[in-house]
Design an enzyme around this catalytic site. Structure first.
Site, PDB file in Angstrom:
ATOM      1  N   GLY A 136     -24.127  -4.820  46.719  1.00  0.00           N
ATOM      2  CA  GLY A 136     -23.926  -6.208  46.296  1.00  0.00           C
ATOM      3  C   GLY A 136     -22.560  -6.761  46.671  1.00  0.00           C
ATOM      4  O   GLY A 136     -21.784  -6.126  47.402  1.00  0.00           O
ATOM      5  N   VAL A 142     -19.834  -7.235  44.900  1.00  0.00           N
ATOM      6  CA  VAL A 142     -18.705  -6.411  44.439  1.00  0.00           C
ATOM      7  C   VAL A 142     -18.748  -5.039  45.107  1.00  0.00           C
ATOM      8  O   VAL A 142     -17.714  -4.504  45.538  1.00  0.00           O
ATOM      9  CB  VAL A 142     -18.727  -6.284  42.900  1.00  0.00           C
ATOM     10  CG1 VAL A 142     -17.602  -5.384  42.413  1.00  0.00           C
ATOM     11  CG2 VAL A 142     -18.613  -7.660  42.252  1.00  0.00           C
ATOM     12  N   CYS A 177     -14.065 -11.651  35.936  1.00  0.00           N
ATOM     13  CA  CYS A 177     -13.151 -12.122  36.988  1.00  0.00           C
ATOM     14  C   CYS A 177     -12.325 -13.342  36.558  1.00  0.00           C
ATOM     15  O   CYS A 177     -11.161 -13.484  36.958  1.00  0.00           O
ATOM     16  CB  CYS A 177     -13.933 -12.430  38.259  1.00  0.00           C
ATOM     17  SG  CYS A 177     -15.442 -13.376  37.987  1.00  0.00           S
ATOM     18  N   GLN A 183     -14.512 -21.999  39.774  1.00  0.00           N
ATOM     19  CA  GLN A 183     -14.864 -20.646  40.188  1.00  0.00           C
ATOM     20  C   GLN A 183     -15.709 -20.618  41.464  1.00  0.00           C
ATOM     21  O   GLN A 183     -16.634 -21.413  41.642  1.00  0.00           O
ATOM     22  CB  GLN A 183     -15.613 -19.937  39.043  1.00  0.00           C
ATOM     23  CG  GLN A 183     -14.740 -19.803  37.807  1.00  0.00           C
ATOM     24  CD  GLN A 183     -15.389 -19.031  36.672  1.00  0.00           C
ATOM     25  OE1 GLN A 183     -15.226 -19.410  35.515  1.00  0.00           O
ATOM     26  NE2 GLN A 183     -16.098 -17.956  36.964  1.00  0.00           N
ATOM     27  N   SER A 208     -18.974 -16.561  45.089  1.00  0.00           N
ATOM     28  CA  SER A 208     -19.160 -15.103  45.144  1.00  0.00           C
ATOM     29  C   SER A 208     -19.120 -14.491  43.747  1.00  0.00           C
ATOM     30  O   SER A 208     -19.613 -13.381  43.545  1.00  0.00           O
ATOM     31  CB  SER A 208     -18.116 -14.439  46.041  1.00  0.00           C
ATOM     32  OG  SER A 208     -16.815 -14.657  45.520  1.00  0.00           O
ATOM     33  N   GLU A 250     -19.869 -17.174  30.444  1.00  0.00           N
ATOM     34  CA  GLU A 250     -18.502 -16.993  30.980  1.00  0.00           C
ATOM     35  C   GLU A 250     -17.423 -17.432  29.992  1.00  0.00           C
ATOM     36  O   GLU A 250     -16.385 -16.788  29.852  1.00  0.00           O
ATOM     37  CB  GLU A 250     -18.391 -17.811  32.273  1.00  0.00           C
ATOM     38  CG  GLU A 250     -17.219 -17.453  33.150  1.00  0.00           C
ATOM     39  CD  GLU A 250     -17.516 -16.289  34.092  1.00  0.00           C
ATOM     40  OE1 GLU A 250     -18.598 -15.680  33.981  1.00  0.00           O
ATOM     41  OE2 GLU A 250     -16.643 -16.000  34.921  1.00  0.00           O
ATOM     42  N   LYS A 297     -16.860 -14.915  27.317  1.00  0.00           N
ATOM     43  CA  LYS A 297     -16.161 -13.726  27.835  1.00  0.00           C
ATOM     44  C   LYS A 297     -14.667 -13.991  27.924  1.00  0.00           C
ATOM     45  O   LYS A 297     -13.847 -13.163  27.515  1.00  0.00           O
ATOM     46  CB  LYS A 297     -16.711 -13.350  29.222  1.00  0.00           C
ATOM     47  CG  LYS A 297     -18.096 -12.754  29.186  1.00  0.00           C
ATOM     48  CD  LYS A 297     -18.608 -12.525  30.600  1.00  0.00           C
ATOM     49  CE  LYS A 297     -20.101 -12.217  30.577  1.00  0.00           C
ATOM     50  NZ  LYS A 297     -20.726 -12.340  31.891  1.00  0.00           N
ATOM     51  N   HIS A 340     -10.866 -17.671  42.308  1.00  0.00           N
ATOM     52  CA  HIS A 340     -11.025 -18.553  41.137  1.00  0.00           C
ATOM     53  C   HIS A 340      -9.688 -19.225  40.843  1.00  0.00           C
ATOM     54  O   HIS A 340      -8.657 -18.554  40.698  1.00  0.00           O
ATOM     55  CB  HIS A 340     -11.441 -17.743  39.899  1.00  0.00           C
ATOM     56  CG  HIS A 340     -12.834 -17.175  39.963  1.00  0.00           C
ATOM     57  ND1 HIS A 340     -13.751 -17.514  40.929  1.00  0.00           N
ATOM     58  CD2 HIS A 340     -13.463 -16.295  39.143  1.00  0.00           C
ATOM     59  CE1 HIS A 340     -14.882 -16.862  40.701  1.00  0.00           C
ATOM     60  NE2 HIS A 340     -14.735 -16.115  39.627  1.00  0.00           N
ATOM     61  N   THR A 370     -13.523 -11.220  43.737  1.00  0.00           N
ATOM     62  CA  THR A 370     -14.227  -9.955  43.977  1.00  0.00           C
ATOM     63  C   THR A 370     -13.251  -8.803  44.267  1.00  0.00           C
ATOM     64  O   THR A 370     -13.659  -7.651  44.275  1.00  0.00           O
ATOM     65  CB  THR A 370     -15.263 -10.051  45.127  1.00  0.00           C
ATOM     66  OG1 THR A 370     -14.614 -10.479  46.317  1.00  0.00           O
ATOM     67  CG2 THR A 370     -16.394 -10.985  44.763  1.00  0.00           C
TER      68      THR A 370
HETATM   69  P1  NAP Z   1     -24.974  -8.483  43.223  1.00  0.00           P
HETATM   70  O1  NAP Z   1     -24.374  -9.020  44.470  1.00  0.00           O
HETATM   71  O2  NAP Z   1     -26.234  -9.080  42.733  1.00  0.00           O
HETATM   72  O3  NAP Z   1     -25.206  -6.871  43.429  1.00  0.00           O
HETATM   73  C1  NAP Z   1     -25.918  -6.102  42.492  1.00  0.00           C
HETATM   74  C2  NAP Z   1     -25.993  -4.628  42.913  1.00  0.00           C
HETATM   75  O4  NAP Z   1     -26.759  -3.915  41.948  1.00  0.00           O
HETATM   76  C3  NAP Z   1     -26.682  -4.391  44.249  1.00  0.00           C
HETATM   77  O5  NAP Z   1     -26.158  -3.230  44.859  1.00  0.00           O
HETATM   78  C4  NAP Z   1     -28.142  -4.146  43.837  1.00  0.00           C
HETATM   79  O6  NAP Z   1     -28.878  -3.355  44.768  1.00  0.00           O
HETATM   80  C5  NAP Z   1     -27.931  -3.334  42.572  1.00  0.00           C
HETATM   81  N1  NAP Z   1     -29.094  -3.450  41.683  1.00  0.00           N
HETATM   82  C6  NAP Z   1     -29.738  -4.576  41.287  1.00  0.00           C
HETATM   83  N2  NAP Z   1     -30.767  -4.268  40.468  1.00  0.00           N
HETATM   84  C7  NAP Z   1     -30.773  -2.921  40.345  1.00  0.00           C
HETATM   85  C8  NAP Z   1     -31.585  -1.995  39.644  1.00  0.00           C
HETATM   86  N3  NAP Z   1     -32.629  -2.385  38.879  1.00  0.00           N
HETATM   87  N4  NAP Z   1     -31.290  -0.661  39.749  1.00  0.00           N
HETATM   88  C9  NAP Z   1     -30.265  -0.244  40.504  1.00  0.00           C
HETATM   89  N5  NAP Z   1     -29.447  -1.072  41.208  1.00  0.00           N
HETATM   90  C10 NAP Z   1     -29.694  -2.397  41.117  1.00  0.00           C
HETATM   91  O7  NAP Z   1     -23.952  -8.540  42.001  1.00  0.00           O
HETATM   92  P2  NAP Z   1     -22.315  -8.518  42.041  1.00  0.00           P
HETATM   93  O8  NAP Z   1     -21.741  -9.878  42.144  1.00  0.00           O
HETATM   94  O9  NAP Z   1     -21.899  -7.480  43.023  1.00  0.00           O
HETATM   95  O10 NAP Z   1     -21.967  -8.088  40.533  1.00  0.00           O
HETATM   96  C11 NAP Z   1     -22.129  -6.764  40.088  1.00  0.00           C
HETATM   97  C12 NAP Z   1     -21.615  -6.657  38.652  1.00  0.00           C
HETATM   98  O11 NAP Z   1     -20.225  -6.945  38.616  1.00  0.00           O
HETATM   99  C13 NAP Z   1     -22.291  -7.657  37.685  1.00  0.00           C
HETATM  100  O12 NAP Z   1     -22.446  -7.037  36.428  1.00  0.00           O
HETATM  101  C14 NAP Z   1     -21.300  -8.785  37.615  1.00  0.00           C
HETATM  102  O13 NAP Z   1     -21.398  -9.517  36.421  1.00  0.00           O
HETATM  103  C15 NAP Z   1     -19.976  -8.021  37.691  1.00  0.00           C
HETATM  104  N6  NAP Z   1     -18.841  -8.807  38.182  1.00  0.00           N
HETATM  105  C16 NAP Z   1     -18.952  -9.551  39.318  1.00  0.00           C
HETATM  106  C17 NAP Z   1     -17.850 -10.269  39.784  1.00  0.00           C
HETATM  107  C18 NAP Z   1     -17.892 -11.113  41.031  1.00  0.00           C
HETATM  108  O14 NAP Z   1     -16.878 -11.775  41.317  1.00  0.00           O
HETATM  109  N7  NAP Z   1     -18.982 -11.127  41.795  1.00  0.00           N
HETATM  110  C19 NAP Z   1     -16.655 -10.200  39.089  1.00  0.00           C
HETATM  111  C20 NAP Z   1     -16.562  -9.411  37.944  1.00  0.00           C
HETATM  112  C21 NAP Z   1     -17.664  -8.705  37.521  1.00  0.00           C
HETATM  113  P3  NAP Z   1     -29.921  -4.025  45.857  1.00  0.00           P
HETATM  114  O15 NAP Z   1     -29.071  -4.509  46.995  1.00  0.00           O
HETATM  115  O16 NAP Z   1     -30.784  -2.878  46.226  1.00  0.00           O
HETATM  116  O17 NAP Z   1     -30.638  -5.130  45.136  1.00  0.00           O
END
Ligand code: NAP
Length: 347
Positions: A12, A14, A151, A177, A180, A203, A206, A243, A326
């Site tokens: 994903g 992150v 974030c 924000q 991404s 958000e 949080k 952000h 990110t």
């Molecule tokens: P994302 O782009 O949607 O990526 C999600 C990841 O989890 C992908 O590798 C996906 O794999 C995997 N996944 C989804 N469903 C799954 C399942 N049922 N079993 C196992 N793996 C699964 O999300 P992201 O933005 O990277 O965010 C990830 C986490 O970090 C979230 O909890 C988010 O709230 C947190 N976060 C994000 C940010 C940010 O700026 N983006 C900042 C702070 C915290 P596939 O590719 O196979 O679907």
């Protein structure tokens, strides 16, 4: 010293930043990448819709993505797991890894406010890692769970920590924000181009709760939340990364703008590989239009906080701050917590 690590949710938005930041890391060797059942069995190159501005490292591109369960990761023999799973998935699978004795440094929002889980920014509250001993006693885990904040929270909290020497009383923050922050498939182009969305689910709460835990005092058994009242208004805008936040704070003391800038710029960083030498950079009156996402999100490799526009108001002070969501706001924050876990002997 070399530590074998894995990434849960490596494909994903992150997860891709983790891959980028772990390339050439002096301590961590990437040994396992996991994702959903749809990605398991594919190579990383096949599974990831790569959106990072450097190529996938050659040694990662051919790695097999495995399912996100302890059995699938066992052969990789990792000592530390970074987690970037959707929070609903993380809430189910992180405990399974913890019961198997893994140490997990996680981005996901589940358990961030749990009383026995450290929510940590190494430059701000490294001592909260002591909650791991409480956690192990209460949950019977051999492993350990540490979380980094949301974030938008992490963008603001270092500046609040710097201001706390003046007696932080209330904080109002409005965010702008980047897309991404919603993950790879979080906001569609039809929703966000030529638009701004004045709501990001969950958000605001949080920001309001996590910042008080991060700034709170740890007495060896529990964290007492900081007394400051925090109110947030969160907005999505069509930037890609970074952000930007407008902060209004009331302080007990009445510092000058120079004293405020000095407190932020002089705020001590941590002695860890991924910590910037100077945690907070502050623009002066000669550049009132900074920080900006496109110009400033890569300060200190994306691991720094950039502030500016410090002014007095009728009620207190106001300023703007910015961080790469990110990097500093997600993968970099977990990585830094991983470095702290190693430094403190939990890995
Ligand atoms: P994302 O782009 O949607 O990526 C999600 C990841 O989890 C992908 O590798 C996906 O794999 C995997 N996944 C989804 N469903 C799954 C399942 N049922 N079993 C196992 N793996 C699964 O999300 P992201 O933005 O990277 O965010 C990830 C986490 O970090 C979230 O909890 C988010 O709230 C947190 N976060 C994000 C940010 C940010 O700026 N983006 C900042 C702070 C915290 P596939 O590719 O196979 O679907």
């Amino acid at each position: 010293m070399s530590v074998r690590v894995g990434i849960l949710g490596a494909t994903g938005a992150v997860g891709q930043r983790f891959i980028q930041l772990l390339d050439d890391h002096p301590t961590f060797d990437l040994a396992a990448v996991t994702a959903s059942a749809e990605s398991a069995g594919k190579t990383y190159r096949e599974a990831a819709k790569w959106r990072v501005d450097t190529p996938i490292p050659d040694d990662v591109a051919g790695m097999e993505v495995v399912a996100t369960d302890p059995g699938a990761v066992a052969d990789a023999d990792v000592d530390l797991l970074f987690s970037s799973l959707p929070s609903g998935v993380a809430a189910e699978v992180e405990p399974a890894f913890l019961e198997e004795g893994y140490v997990v440094s996680s981005n996901s929002s589940n358990d961030r406010m749990a009383e026995d889980v450290p929510l940590t920014i190494p430059e701000i509250n490294p001592e909260h890692l002591g909650l791991i001993d409480v956690q192990r006693d209460e949950r019977g885990w051999d492993g350990a769970l540490v979380k980094n904040p949301n974030c938008s929270t992490i963008t603001m909290v270092p500046t609040l920590a710097a201001l706390d020497e003046f007696g932080l009383e209330t904080v109002h923050v409005s965010t702008l924000q980047a897309v991404s922050g919603a993950g790879y498939s979080g906001v569609t182009s039809m929703e966000i181009i030529d638009n701004a969305i004045p709501h990001i689910g969950g958000e605001e709460e949080k920001m309001e709760t996590e910042s008080r835990k991060l700034l709170g005092a740890f007495d060896g058994g529990e964290v007492r939340l900081h007394d400051a009242e925090v109110t947030a208004s969160c907005n999505r805008i069509p930037t890609l990364d970074g952000h930007l936040e407008n902060v209004f704070a009331e302080l007990d003391a009445d510092p000058s703008r120079e004293e405020i800038r000095a407190a932020m710029e002089g705020f001590e960083s941590a002695d860890l590989y991924s910590s910037p030498d100077q945690l907070i950079k502050v623009f002066g009156d000669d550049e009132p239009d900074r920080p900006q996402p496109r110009l400033d999100r890569t300060y200190a490799g994306g691991m720094g906080i950039v502030a500016g526009g410090v002014q007095h108001t009728a009620a207190g002070i106001k300023y703007n701050c910015l961080a790469h969501n990110t990097v500093r706001g997600a993968a970099g924050a977990s990585l830094l917590n991983g470095e702290l876990l190693v430094e403190e002997g939990y890995v």
